[in-house]
Structures are given as structure tokens and as C-alpha cells.
Design an enzyme around this catalytic site. Structure first.
Site, PDB file in Angstrom:
ATOM      1  N   MET A   1      34.441  88.666  98.553  1.00 52.96           N
ATOM      2  CA  MET A   1      34.341  89.434  99.789  1.00 52.96           C
ATOM      3  C   MET A   1      33.315  90.559  99.670  1.00 52.96           C
ATOM      4  SD  MET A   1      38.169  89.861 101.377  1.00 52.96           S
ATOM      5  CE  MET A   1      38.991  90.578  99.963  1.00 52.96           C
TER       6      MET A   1
ATOM      7  N   ASP B   1      28.122  83.649  84.656  1.00 51.74           N
ATOM      8  CA  ASP B   1      29.495  83.903  84.220  1.00 51.74           C
ATOM      9  C   ASP B   1      29.461  85.210  83.435  1.00 51.74           C
ATOM     10  OD1 ASP B   1      31.922  84.059  82.987  1.00 51.74           O
ATOM     11  OD2 ASP B   1      31.924  82.002  82.228  1.00 51.74           O
TER      12      ASP B   1
ATOM     13  N   ALA C   1      35.380  89.594  89.663  1.00 52.92           N
ATOM     14  CA  ALA C   1      36.667  89.994  89.078  1.00 52.92           C
ATOM     15  C   ALA C   1      37.651  88.848  89.122  1.00 52.92           C
ATOM     16  CB  ALA C   1      37.241  91.190  89.838  1.00 52.92           C
ATOM     17  N   TYR C   2      38.667  88.979  88.288  1.00 51.71           N
ATOM     18  CA  TYR C   2      39.855  88.117  88.394  1.00 51.71           C
ATOM     19  C   TYR C   2      40.762  88.852  89.364  1.00 51.71           C
ATOM     20  CZ  TYR C   2      44.036  85.544  86.951  1.00 51.71           C
ATOM     21  OH  TYR C   2      45.162  84.758  86.937  1.00 51.71           O
ATOM     22  N   THR C   3      40.978  88.296  90.558  1.00 48.71           N
ATOM     23  CA  THR C   3      41.657  89.062  91.618  1.00 48.71           C
ATOM     24  C   THR C   3      43.013  88.480  92.035  1.00 48.71           C
ATOM     25  OG1 THR C   3      40.358  87.864  93.270  1.00 48.71           O
ATOM     26  CG2 THR C   3      39.523  90.016  92.593  1.00 48.71           C
TER      27      THR C   3
ATOM     28  N   TYR D   1      47.339  92.704  86.292  1.00 49.27           N
ATOM     29  CA  TYR D   1      46.063  92.897  86.992  1.00 49.27           C
ATOM     30  C   TYR D   1      45.622  94.365  86.891  1.00 49.27           C
ATOM     31  CZ  TYR D   1      42.954  93.647  91.012  1.00 49.27           C
ATOM     32  OH  TYR D   1      41.911  94.025  91.826  1.00 49.27           O
TER      33      TYR D   1
ATOM     34  N   LYS E   1      42.252  95.871  85.104  1.00 45.80           N
ATOM     35  CA  LYS E   1      41.234  96.659  85.816  1.00 45.80           C
ATOM     36  C   LYS E   1      41.038  98.021  85.132  1.00 45.80           C
ATOM     37  CE  LYS E   1      39.298  95.743  89.076  1.00 45.80           C
ATOM     38  NZ  LYS E   1      37.971  95.057  89.192  1.00 45.80           N
TER      39      LYS E   1
HETATM   40  N1  LIG Z   1      40.885  92.377  97.266  1.00 49.44           N
HETATM   41  C1  LIG Z   1      41.448  93.579  97.214  1.00 49.44           C
HETATM   42  O1  LIG Z   1      42.357  93.911  97.984  1.00 49.44           O
HETATM   43  C2  LIG Z   1      40.942  94.614  96.216  1.00 49.44           C
HETATM   44  C3  LIG Z   1      41.514  95.901  96.230  1.00 49.44           C
HETATM   45  C4  LIG Z   1      41.023  96.849  95.345  1.00 49.44           C
HETATM   46  C5  LIG Z   1      39.985  96.545  94.481  1.00 49.44           C
HETATM   47  N2  LIG Z   1      39.462  95.282  94.483  1.00 49.44           N
HETATM   48  C6  LIG Z   1      38.346  94.994  93.571  1.00 49.44           C
HETATM   49  O2  LIG Z   1      37.186  94.784  94.357  1.00 49.44           O
HETATM   50  C7  LIG Z   1      36.292  93.908  93.679  1.00 49.44           C
HETATM   51  C8  LIG Z   1      35.859  92.799  94.595  1.00 49.44           C
HETATM   52  O3  LIG Z   1      37.014  92.119  95.051  1.00 49.44           O
HETATM   53  P1  LIG Z   1      36.962  90.956  96.112  1.00 49.44           P
HETATM   54  O4  LIG Z   1      38.234  91.029  96.877  1.00 49.44           O
HETATM   55  O5  LIG Z   1      35.649  90.969  96.799  1.00 49.44           O
HETATM   56  O6  LIG Z   1      37.072  89.701  95.141  1.00 49.44           O
HETATM   57  P2  LIG Z   1      36.904  88.153  95.459  1.00 49.44           P
HETATM   58  O7  LIG Z   1      36.621  87.917  96.884  1.00 49.44           O
HETATM   59  O8  LIG Z   1      38.100  87.520  94.810  1.00 49.44           O
HETATM   60  O9  LIG Z   1      35.607  87.819  94.618  1.00 49.44           O
HETATM   61  C9  LIG Z   1      35.598  87.858  93.237  1.00 49.44           C
HETATM   62  C10 LIG Z   1      34.431  87.034  92.801  1.00 49.44           C
HETATM   63  O10 LIG Z   1      34.334  87.094  91.376  1.00 49.44           O
HETATM   64  C11 LIG Z   1      33.932  85.817  90.937  1.00 49.44           C
HETATM   65  N3  LIG Z   1      34.229  85.645  89.521  1.00 49.44           N
HETATM   66  C12 LIG Z   1      35.422  85.455  88.919  1.00 49.44           C
HETATM   67  N4  LIG Z   1      35.261  85.323  87.601  1.00 49.44           N
HETATM   68  C13 LIG Z   1      33.933  85.435  87.356  1.00 49.44           C
HETATM   69  C14 LIG Z   1      33.144  85.368  86.189  1.00 49.44           C
HETATM   70  N5  LIG Z   1      33.685  85.171  84.977  1.00 49.44           N
HETATM   71  N6  LIG Z   1      31.806  85.510  86.296  1.00 49.44           N
HETATM   72  C15 LIG Z   1      31.239  85.706  87.509  1.00 49.44           C
HETATM   73  N7  LIG Z   1      31.928  85.769  88.648  1.00 49.44           N
HETATM   74  C16 LIG Z   1      33.267  85.640  88.570  1.00 49.44           C
HETATM   75  C17 LIG Z   1      34.707  84.864  91.826  1.00 49.44           C
HETATM   76  O11 LIG Z   1      34.128  83.588  91.814  1.00 49.44           O
HETATM   77  P3  LIG Z   1      35.061  82.283  91.865  1.00 49.44           P
HETATM   78  O12 LIG Z   1      35.972  82.457  93.035  1.00 49.44           O
HETATM   79  O13 LIG Z   1      34.084  81.190  91.981  1.00 49.44           O
HETATM   80  O14 LIG Z   1      35.804  82.310  90.559  1.00 49.44           O
HETATM   81  C18 LIG Z   1      34.535  85.550  93.174  1.00 49.44           C
HETATM   82  O15 LIG Z   1      33.340  85.165  93.793  1.00 49.44           O
HETATM   83  C19 LIG Z   1      37.045  93.456  92.432  1.00 49.44           C
HETATM   84  O16 LIG Z   1      36.645  94.263  91.353  1.00 49.44           O
HETATM   85  C20 LIG Z   1      38.492  93.724  92.761  1.00 49.44           C
HETATM   86  O17 LIG Z   1      39.260  93.934  91.583  1.00 49.44           O
HETATM   87  C21 LIG Z   1      39.907  94.315  95.341  1.00 49.44           C
END
Ligand SMILES: NC(=O)c1ccc[n+]([C@@H]2O[C@H](COP(=O)([O-])OP(=O)(O)OC[C@H]3O[C@@H](n4cnc5c(N)ncnc54)[C@H](OP(=O)(O)O)[C@@H]3O)[C@@H](O)[C@H]2O)c1
Length: 270
Positions: A1, A26, A50-52, A115, A119
Site C-alpha cells: 500500500m 528481496d 515488511a512482513y505485515t 509482529y 518491527k
Molecule cells: N498496514 C498497516 O496497518 C500498518 C500500520 C502501521 C505500520 N505499518 C508499516 O507500514 C509499512 C508498509 O505497510 P503496508 O501496509 O504498505 O504493507 P503491504 O501492503 O503489506 O506491503 C508490504 C510489501 O512488502 C513486500 N515484501 C515482503 N517481504 C519482502 C522482502 N523480503 N523483500 C522485498 N519486499 C518484501 C511485500 O511483497 P509481497 O506481498 O510480494 O510479499 C509487499 O509488497 C510496513 O513497514 C508496515 O509494517 C503498516
């Protein structure tokens, strides 16, 4: 996202962006990280990877730690090679939620979940970069991924009525294009250290769902339930409202409104 929305925000400002999908890079692969950074010589690295999967992480803590923790050290060391700023995105889940007033950047961390612990490892690892910004955010929703708004819309689409939603967890929903704007504003100010960004105002998941129902004009009732009535693998903080005071001081602007973000989201996402 966040990666997709940040790329769009930077591209529309005519910035040079190298946007990499998981299949392009990766981040757990040290050689690929080093080669990639050496090739592109970025001035800023924003780690949106991230691993989310918060609940799944309880059973896969090692995988979560590798992606959210160790990889960030690789990025930090690579950033140092080209004197880049490393922006590491972190989460409200590093807090235990025991407070009843907004979490400041100086508050003690005490994650309740695998998780959250992974983080927090990432936050420590990011500090290996000579120039680092740790940006904590919360309750993200954006059009390029699965999120709470979509989960509620799916339930509405399936005819679930009433929607039963947790009313004893407080936080700040954040629209990912707003977070992208915040990242850019902070980078322009060359901000360092820990900063919180989340949209205004704070609410519960129940309040957020009522807004989704109002904005979509869905004919469903929303009923408040307690966290205890919705068992899940990970323990999440009951209160994770982030104070955005430092963000406001650095950038001179107030956070944007999640309600406006929700309207835009619904107009963009079919
Ligand atoms: N979502 C929330 O509510 C939330 C809240 C607070 C903070 N955050 C933080 O915000 C950041 C962005 O979150 P988001 O919601 O945008 O996450 P997201 O939509 O789940 O995207 C995470 C991306 O990371 C990729 N990824 C996973 N393992 C990887 C690796 N080893 N190498 C390269 N890419 C990899 C995934 O690819 P694949 O899907 O292909 O594996 C995916 O494209 C993260 O740091 C998360 O912890 C999120």
C-alpha cells in the site's frame, strides 16, 4: 500500500524514483541489497517492504524478524555506503497500549505481539544508518492492498448485518497517500530520529466502521463488541493513539483527515 502511493506521490512531483517490487529486490538478500544500492546510489532509501501479517507472525516470528528486523540492518549498512538517509516505517504496535493519552516519540516501547517485536528490531537496526528516520504510523488503508476498509466492504457485500466491530481499541486510521505526503515533508526537512505520523482524529474500529457505512450509504447496523469477543492470534494494544506533535513541529502542518481520505479512497477504489 505505502510503496505504491509513495511512488505515485514522488512521480507526480517529478522526483527520480526507483520503485522495486518484492520480485525486483528481496531485502533479506544482502548481496542484492548492496548491488542495488551501489547501482542506483539513492540519496534516500524508504523501506516500504515488511512482513505485515500480524496474526500469522505469531507462528512465524523468525520470518517476521528476518524481514522486519535483520533486513533493515542490511539496508542501513548499504545506505551508509552511499551516504543515503534511511527512512524506516514502523508501527503503533511497538507500544503495549497501557497509556490513555497519546504516545509520544520518547515513550517506552513494549510490544505485545511477534509482529510488534519484529518491527521494534527494525527500529533498532535502522539506527545503524548514520542518517535514519523512523516513522511510526497506524491503522493504514490505501487502494493498493488489503485493509480494514476493504474487509468491512467485503462483509457488507456478503450481506453481513449487523456488523459487529471492536469498540475498545483506540487508534488513528491513516490513509496511505497522506502518509506518503508526510514522508516527503519530513524528507524535505531532513528529519532524523523517531517521528509519528497518523491522520486525525483518533477513534475506535467501531467508529471507523460507522464512518465507512455512512460514506458508502450501506444499509447495515454496526454493533460494538469487546476485543475479548473477537479472539485473534496476536494481542494488539487497546490504546495506540500516536502523538503527532513532533511531526507538526518539524513540518509546520497538521495531519490530514482520515475521513477525507476515506472519501477519496471510496471514490478511487471500485
Ligand atoms: N498496514 C498497516 O496497518 C500498518 C500500520 C502501521 C505500520 N505499518 C508499516 O507500514 C509499512 C508498509 O505497510 P503496508 O501496509 O504498505 O504493507 P503491504 O501492503 O503489506 O506491503 C508490504 C510489501 O512488502 C513486500 N515484501 C515482503 N517481504 C519482502 C522482502 N523480503 N523483500 C522485498 N519486499 C518484501 C511485500 O511483497 P509481497 O506481498 O510480494 O510479499 C509487499 O509488497 C510496513 O513497514 C508496515 O509494517 C503498516
Amino acid at each position: 500500500m505505502v510503496g505504491r502511493d509513495l511512488t505515485d506521490a514522488l512521480t507526480s512531483r517529478d522526483e527520480t524514483v526507483v520503485a522495486l517490487k518484492h520480485s525486483d529486490l528481496d531485502i533479506t538478500d544482502a548481496r542484492c541489497v548492496n548491488e542495488c544500492v551501489a547501482e542506483h546510489r539513492p540519496s534516500i532509501i524508504v523501506n516500504c517492504a515488511a512482513y505485515t501479517a500480524v496474526d500469522q507472525a505469531e507462528a512465524e516470528e523468525a520470518a517476521a524478524n528476518a524481514i522486519n528486523g535483520s533486513s533493515v540492518e542490511l539496508l542501513a549498512l548499504a545506505a551508509n555506503e552511499v551516504d543515503a538517509l534511511l527512512v524506516q516505517i514502523s508501527t503503533d504496535f511497538v507500544f503495549d497500549g497501557a497509556k490513555r493519552e497519546p504516545y509520544d516519540v520518547t515513550d517506552a516501547t513494549a510490544p505485545l505481539s511477534a509482529y510488534g517485536r519484529s518491527k521494534l528490531l527494525g527500529e533498532v537496526a535502522a539506527q545503524h544508518a548514520a542518517r535514519s528516520l523512523i516513522l511510526r504510523t497506524s491503522w493504514l488503508f490505501g487502494v493498493h492492498g488489503n485493509n480494514f476498509v476493504e474487509a468491512m466492504r467485503r462483509q457488507i457485500g456478503k450481506g453481513t448485518n449487523p456488523l459487529r466491530v471492536v469498540d475498545d481499541q483506540r487508534g488513528r486510521p491513516t490513509y496511505t497517500p497522506h502518509l506518503a505526503n508526510a514522508i516527503i515533508r519530513l524528507a524535505i526537512q531532513d528529519a532524523r530520529g523517531i517521528v509519528h505520523y497518523a491522520d486525525e482524529e483518533e477513534c475506535t474500529w467501531f467508529d471507523f466502521t460507522r464512518a465507512i457505512v455512512e460514506e458508502t450509504k450501506a444499509e447495515v447496523t454496526v454493533k460494538p463488541i469487546a476485543t475479548a469477543d473477537y479472539p485473534r492470534a496476536a494481542t494488539v494494544p487497546a490504546y495506540s493513539v500516536l502523538s503527532t506533535e513532533r511531526y507538526e513541529r518539524i513540518t509546520g502542518v497538521h495531519p490530514e483527515s482520515w475521513r477525507e481520505g476515506l472519501r477519496e479512497y471510496l471514490s478511487v477504489r471500485a
